[in-house]
Write an enzyme that holds these catalytic residues in place. Structure first.
Site, PDB file in Angstrom:
ATOM      1  N   HIS A 160       7.544   6.488  20.723  1.00  0.00           N
ATOM      2  CA  HIS A 160       6.362   6.260  21.087  1.00  0.00           C
ATOM      3  C   HIS A 160       6.683   6.240  22.838  1.00  0.00           C
ATOM      4  O   HIS A 160       5.632   6.149  23.514  1.00  0.00           O
ATOM      5  CB  HIS A 160       5.940   4.989  20.786  1.00  0.00           C
ATOM      6  CG  HIS A 160       5.733   5.113  19.220  1.00  0.00           C
ATOM      7  ND1 HIS A 160       5.452   6.271  18.439  1.00  0.00           N
ATOM      8  CD2 HIS A 160       5.908   4.251  18.193  1.00  0.00           C
ATOM      9  CE1 HIS A 160       5.354   5.734  17.414  1.00  0.00           C
ATOM     10  NE2 HIS A 160       5.602   4.854  16.860  1.00  0.00           N
TER      11      HIS A 160
ATOM     12  N   CYS B  73       4.667  -4.191  16.625  1.00  0.00           N
ATOM     13  CA  CYS B  73       4.413  -2.853  17.314  1.00  0.00           C
ATOM     14  C   CYS B  73       2.993  -3.219  17.728  1.00  0.00           C
ATOM     15  O   CYS B  73       2.127  -3.413  16.893  1.00  0.00           O
ATOM     16  CB  CYS B  73       4.549  -1.502  16.728  1.00  0.00           C
ATOM     17  SG  CYS B  73       6.547  -1.296  16.235  1.00  0.00           S
TER      18      CYS B  73
ATOM     19  N   CYS C  42       3.635   8.694   0.710  1.00  0.00           N
ATOM     20  CA  CYS C  42       3.879   7.801   1.972  1.00  0.00           C
ATOM     21  C   CYS C  42       4.058   6.358   1.262  1.00  0.00           C
ATOM     22  O   CYS C  42       3.060   5.810   0.664  1.00  0.00           O
ATOM     23  CB  CYS C  42       2.973   7.670   2.857  1.00  0.00           C
ATOM     24  SG  CYS C  42       3.304   6.666   4.333  1.00  0.00           S
TER      25      CYS C  42
ATOM     26  N   GLY D 176       6.147  -1.712   6.640  1.00  0.00           N
ATOM     27  CA  GLY D 176       7.529  -2.290   6.545  1.00  0.00           C
ATOM     28  C   GLY D 176       8.420  -1.271   7.420  1.00  0.00           C
ATOM     29  O   GLY D 176       8.181  -0.161   7.768  1.00  0.00           O
ATOM     30  N   GLU D 177       9.697  -1.524   7.612  1.00  0.00           N
ATOM     31  CA  GLU D 177      10.920  -1.180   8.334  1.00  0.00           C
ATOM     32  C   GLU D 177      11.827  -0.938   7.417  1.00  0.00           C
ATOM     33  O   GLU D 177      12.527  -1.956   6.880  1.00  0.00           O
ATOM     34  CB  GLU D 177      11.274  -2.147   9.588  1.00  0.00           C
ATOM     35  CG  GLU D 177      12.541  -1.762  10.257  1.00  0.00           C
ATOM     36  CD  GLU D 177      12.558  -0.087  10.563  1.00  0.00           C
ATOM     37  OE1 GLU D 177      11.616   0.294  10.842  1.00  0.00           O
ATOM     38  OE2 GLU D 177      13.905   0.439  10.382  1.00  0.00           O
TER      39      GLU D 177
ATOM     40  N   CYS E 137      -1.489   6.931   9.731  1.00  0.00           N
ATOM     41  CA  CYS E 137      -0.398   6.269  10.152  1.00  0.00           C
ATOM     42  C   CYS E 137      -0.921   4.989  11.029  1.00  0.00           C
ATOM     43  O   CYS E 137      -1.876   5.089  11.548  1.00  0.00           O
ATOM     44  CB  CYS E 137       0.342   7.120  11.090  1.00  0.00           C
ATOM     45  SG  CYS E 137       0.714   8.726  10.459  1.00  0.00           S
TER      46      CYS E 137
ATOM     47  N   SER F 233      10.544   6.441  15.159  1.00  0.00           N
ATOM     48  CA  SER F 233       9.330   5.833  15.844  1.00  0.00           C
ATOM     49  C   SER F 233       9.688   5.784  17.452  1.00  0.00           C
ATOM     50  O   SER F 233      10.242   4.580  17.675  1.00  0.00           O
ATOM     51  CB  SER F 233       8.704   4.935  15.227  1.00  0.00           C
ATOM     52  OG  SER F 233       8.435   5.192  13.942  1.00  0.00           O
TER      53      SER F 233
ATOM     54  N   CYS G 173       0.015  -1.060  16.038  1.00  0.00           N
ATOM     55  CA  CYS G 173      -0.009  -0.879  14.377  1.00  0.00           C
ATOM     56  C   CYS G 173      -0.590  -2.081  13.816  1.00  0.00           C
ATOM     57  O   CYS G 173      -0.339  -3.206  13.862  1.00  0.00           O
ATOM     58  CB  CYS G 173       1.438  -0.575  13.937  1.00  0.00           C
ATOM     59  SG  CYS G 173       1.533  -0.365  12.145  1.00  0.00           S
TER      60      CYS G 173
ATOM     61  N   GLU H 206       0.859  -1.170  -0.016  1.00  0.00           N
ATOM     62  CA  GLU H 206       0.077   0.084  -0.051  1.00  0.00           C
ATOM     63  C   GLU H 206       0.816   1.295   0.175  1.00  0.00           C
ATOM     64  O   GLU H 206       2.077   1.238   0.552  1.00  0.00           O
ATOM     65  CB  GLU H 206      -0.892   0.004   1.235  1.00  0.00           C
ATOM     66  CG  GLU H 206      -2.225  -0.835   0.990  1.00  0.00           C
ATOM     67  CD  GLU H 206      -3.258  -0.909   2.147  1.00  0.00           C
ATOM     68  OE1 GLU H 206      -4.280  -0.993   1.790  1.00  0.00           O
ATOM     69  OE2 GLU H 206      -2.812  -0.658   3.239  1.00  0.00           O
TER      70      GLU H 206
HETATM   71  N1  SAH Z   1       8.653   0.784  10.437  1.00  0.00           N
HETATM   72  C1  SAH Z   1       8.994   2.208  10.247  1.00  0.00           C
HETATM   73  C2  SAH Z   1       8.254   2.793   9.094  1.00  0.00           C
HETATM   74  C3  SAH Z   1       6.668   2.974   9.350  1.00  0.00           C
HETATM   75  S1  SAH Z   1       6.239   4.648   9.935  1.00  0.00           S
HETATM   76  C4  SAH Z   1       8.654   3.248  11.529  1.00  0.00           C
HETATM   77  O1  SAH Z   1       7.729   2.539  12.366  1.00  0.00           O
HETATM   78  O2  SAH Z   1       9.036   4.102  11.712  1.00  0.00           O
HETATM   79  C5  SAH Z   1       4.455   4.556  10.406  1.00  0.00           C
HETATM   80  C6  SAH Z   1       4.469   5.328  11.660  1.00  0.00           C
HETATM   81  O3  SAH Z   1       3.226   5.339  12.133  1.00  0.00           O
HETATM   82  C7  SAH Z   1       5.320   4.834  12.826  1.00  0.00           C
HETATM   83  O4  SAH Z   1       5.892   5.962  13.517  1.00  0.00           O
HETATM   84  C8  SAH Z   1       4.155   4.111  13.530  1.00  0.00           C
HETATM   85  O5  SAH Z   1       4.937   3.883  15.128  1.00  0.00           O
HETATM   86  C9  SAH Z   1       3.021   5.047  13.221  1.00  0.00           C
HETATM   87  N2  SAH Z   1       1.822   4.193  13.571  1.00  0.00           N
HETATM   88  C10 SAH Z   1       1.608   3.015  13.945  1.00  0.00           C
HETATM   89  N3  SAH Z   1       0.486   2.655  14.265  1.00  0.00           N
HETATM   90  C11 SAH Z   1      -0.333   3.861  14.352  1.00  0.00           C
HETATM   91  C12 SAH Z   1      -1.388   4.241  15.027  1.00  0.00           C
HETATM   92  N4  SAH Z   1      -2.551   3.205  15.044  1.00  0.00           N
HETATM   93  N5  SAH Z   1      -1.984   5.513  15.039  1.00  0.00           N
HETATM   94  C13 SAH Z   1      -1.040   6.392  14.516  1.00  0.00           C
HETATM   95  N6  SAH Z   1       0.511   6.034  14.336  1.00  0.00           N
HETATM   96  C14 SAH Z   1       0.595   4.938  14.274  1.00  0.00           C
END
Ligand code: SAH
Length: 329
Positions: free
Chosen positions: A203, A108, A97, A149-150, A320, A201, A111, A83
């Site tokens: 958190h 996580c 994005c 993905g990462e 996100c 990221s 997510c 996506e």
């Molecule tokens: N894997 C990498 C790239 C993805 S970025 C990373 O985590 O940085 C996607 C972003 O959205 C990350 O900061 C992730 O933590 C955040 N995210 C994941 N689930 C979310 C949610 N339910 N609401 C808001 N942000 C979220």
């Protein structure tokens, strides 16, 4: 478009090497197919159409949000879902994005992507084809690697894609690579010289809480990750963006804000983006608006620059953390 395959095909067809450049120029500028490439002989255009798929990705679904955000669902040629999202801002900015992997091997807790099966790393072509898809809709100028993905687990391909993006309209300076703090990739990122933006990221600044919501924290100690971020700031003099998703009753208390401000030293090295939680069916609740505002104020009082991220595309599950390719099941 797979440029390696393109070059091989052109060589097989006995064509001069400069043809690859011609094809790429058209493609990068948003051409919709070989037919549009009027400086190529018609015969060559049809020969290429037979041998080199115009995109490595097949579009299977697309949705547009009330706010103008577009989400596209693609399949790779081995049927892996991918996506990508394009966000349209009032000032004219067009930010895409993109995904670096199909699914994500990390889990996580908040997510949605972590709940689907991990497929594989995407190739550089599959990453660039996400950008090209949106480029065919309209010109784009910013890119964030914040899709599925990462990116730091697939950094070679991510960087190869970054090197093609300027011709599609997105300079390195307007490209952001986001990571959970995957240390080997982060070190490799620090060792390269492109002026890309780094985002972390985070958190939670509390290692115990962070491990609970981001299991990867057990693998790479937070202090090592933050040191790698500081190194990147030293090297480029550009702030590292810290993403912090606001989870109601989990990481949104005043004490968490204080801990966060204390961890982000020197303050000039970081800028915090507070992200309102987007519903993902993972059992969390988002912090309220007042709580988010108070959290931001605490950070700013402590000298840390902080903003609240505008939520885009929530009505089409494009925000996100919501990318889960559910139409592809
Ligand atoms: N894997 C990498 C790239 C993805 S970025 C990373 O985590 O940085 C996607 C972003 O959205 C990350 O900061 C992730 O933590 C955040 N995210 C994941 N689930 C979310 C949610 N339910 N609401 C808001 N942000 C979220």
């Amino acid at each position: 478009m797979d440029l390696t395959l393109l070059k091989t095909a052109l060589a097989d067809l006995g064509q001069p090497a400069y043809r690859a450049g011609q094809v790429w120029e058209w493609t990068a500028r948003g051409a919709t197919g070989y037919d549009a490439m009027t400086n190529l002989p018609a015969e060559l255009r049809s020969a290429l159409a037979e041998r080199v798929p115009f995109s490595t990705l097949e579009l299977v679904d697309q949705a547009e949000s009330r706010d103008g955000t577009v989400k596209a669902l693609f399949l790779t040629d081995d049927a892996r879902p991918v996506e990508a999202v394009m966000m349209r801002y009032r000032d004219g900015r067009r930010s895409i994005c993109v995904s670096s992997q199909s699914g994500c091997p990390l889990t996580c807790a908040f997510c949605a992507t972590g709940t689907m099966a991990f497929g594989r790393n995407l190739t550089a072509w599959e990453i660039v084809d996400q950008a090209l898809h949106f480029r065919r809709i309209e010109p784009i100028d910013h890119c964030v690697f914040m899709g599925m993905g990462e990116p730091m687990m697939n950094l070679d391909n991510v960087l190869a894609a970054c090197d093609l993006l300027p011709e599609v309209g997105v300079t390195h300076r307007r490209t952001t690579v986001s990571t959970v703090g995957w240390l080997p990739g982060l070190k490799q990122f620090n060792a390269q010289d492109r002026p890309l933006r780094l985002a972390l990221s985070l958190h939670s600044a509390d290692p115990e809480l962070r491990s609970e919501i981001m299991p990867v924290n057990d693998r790479y100690p937070l202090e090592d990750v933050l040191n790698a971020c500081r190194e990147q700031w030293h090297k480029t003099n550009r702030k590292v963006f810290v993403e912090y998703v606001m989870l109601g009753g989990v990481n949104d208390h005043t004490t968490h804000a204080r801990k966060l401000a204390a961890a982000l030293t020197p303050h000039e090295a970081f800028k915090v983006n507070l992200i309102p939680y987007n519903p993902t069916g993972t059992g969390f609740e988002g912090s309220g608006r007042t709580t988010i505002g108070a959290f931001r104020d605490r950070l700013q009082e402590a000298g840390v620059v902080a903003t609240v991220r505008l939520t885009r595309g929530r009505d089409i599950a494009a925000a996100c953390g919501q990318l889960v390719a559910e139409h592809a099941a």
